[in-house]
Design a protein around this motif. Sequence first.
Motif, mmCIF file in Angstrom:
data_model
loop_
_atom_site.group_PDB
_atom_site.id
_atom_site.type_symbol
_atom_site.label_atom_id
_atom_site.label_comp_id
_atom_site.label_asym_id
_atom_site.label_seq_id
_atom_site.Cartn_x
_atom_site.Cartn_y
_atom_site.Cartn_z
ATOM 1 N N PRO A 123 0.812 -1.219 0.000
ATOM 2 C CA PRO A 123 0.000 0.000 0.000
ATOM 3 C C PRO A 123 0.843 1.266 0.000
ATOM 4 C CG PRO A 123 -0.078 -1.085 2.152
ATOM 5 C CD PRO A 123 0.614 -2.028 1.220
ATOM 6 N N LYS A 124 0.477 2.180 -0.911
ATOM 7 C CA LYS A 124 1.169 3.476 -0.967
ATOM 8 C C LYS A 124 0.625 4.420 0.097
ATOM 9 C CE LYS A 124 3.618 2.452 -4.650
ATOM 10 N NZ LYS A 124 3.293 1.016 -4.688
ATOM 11 N N GLU A 125 -0.671 4.331 0.340
ATOM 12 C CA GLU A 125 -1.299 5.160 1.371
ATOM 13 C C GLU A 125 -2.212 4.282 2.200
ATOM 14 O OE1 GLU A 125 -3.261 8.671 0.042
ATOM 15 O OE2 GLU A 125 -1.756 9.131 -1.468
ATOM 16 N N ASN A 126 -2.366 4.641 3.461
ATOM 17 C CA ASN A 126 -3.247 3.854 4.319
ATOM 18 C C ASN A 126 -3.711 4.740 5.469
ATOM 19 O OD1 ASN A 126 -4.655 1.648 5.328
ATOM 20 N ND2 ASN A 126 -2.926 0.241 5.132
ATOM 21 N N GLY A 137 -3.546 -4.661 4.681
ATOM 22 C CA GLY A 137 -3.744 -4.571 3.234
ATOM 23 C C GLY A 137 -5.186 -4.342 2.842
ATOM 24 N N TYR A 138 -6.119 -4.907 3.641
ATOM 25 C CA TYR A 138 -7.542 -4.706 3.348
ATOM 26 C C TYR A 138 -7.966 -3.266 3.622
ATOM 27 C CZ TYR A 138 -8.211 -9.732 2.760
ATOM 28 O OH TYR A 138 -8.161 -11.024 2.297
ATOM 29 N N LEU A 139 -7.410 -2.658 4.682
ATOM 30 C CA LEU A 139 -7.731 -1.258 4.969
ATOM 31 C C LEU A 139 -7.212 -0.354 3.850
ATOM 32 C CD1 LEU A 139 -7.167 -0.728 8.810
ATOM 33 C CD2 LEU A 139 -9.163 -1.572 7.584
ATOM 34 N N ALA A 140 -6.016 -0.662 3.360
ATOM 35 C CA ALA A 140 -5.452 0.146 2.275
ATOM 36 C C ALA A 140 -6.325 0.059 1.025
ATOM 37 C CB ALA A 140 -4.030 -0.324 1.970
#
Length: 247
Positions: A123-126, A137-140
């Motif tokens: 993820p680039k942003e999260n 990863g799911y939040l991203a």
Amino acid sequence: PVMISIPYVPTQEELGDPESIVVWYIDSNDQIIVVPNGNYNPDAKAVTCITTHLSIFAVAYDDVVFEDVPKDSWYEKAVKYIAARGITKGTGEGLFSPLSKLTRAQFITMIMRACNIQPDADPKENFSDAGDTWYTGYLAAAKRLGISQGVGNNLFAPGKDITRQEMFTLLYNALKITKQLPEIQEGKPIRTLSDFTDEGQIDLWAKEAMTFLVESGIIKGSDGKLIPKGSSIRAEMAQVLYNLLAK
């Protein structure tokens, strides 16, 4: 999307537990991936699923049993259904914890799996509280796709108990973005918000989602109430996903 229908004759054991009959596909790396919406249709004597790609498909029987899910409990079928499709792996040590409160991280992870949305690997942003754990990863992916805007200040509050209106809004957003919203026959909704005595307790931001999910029959309520600001337990979440995917 296309409907795939695979002729199938279940064994006697499988007929007693059709929720555990699933569809897999084999990807180009020979990995087995479950199709979340695969179901056995006894009238057609076939297993059906909706997919956006043609692959090598297989029918399997995956009977997942949790020690704390009593046989013939109101949520047994729903829990077995989502477990067989890899939407949930339980809470560890052979338990599902059906009566435990549902957290925001647990729900977003399960709804993304149900919609076949993969977590972002890099993820680039999260969200700033996404951490480095099973739900990161799911939040991203949820943030990138616009499924969730969090709770403010770039926070998701993953460990917080999720309210029912938050749950249904995230579900609606995920289905809308992936173009999986069920169709409602024009002029013939199953129910309307006015059928529930606590309609006025729904916040404005959740109104669109809850209106659609009530009219499509995914939300059924309890004793004439929706309880939008109440918390939800894991068994209730399983039932909502079962209502959605087993249609």
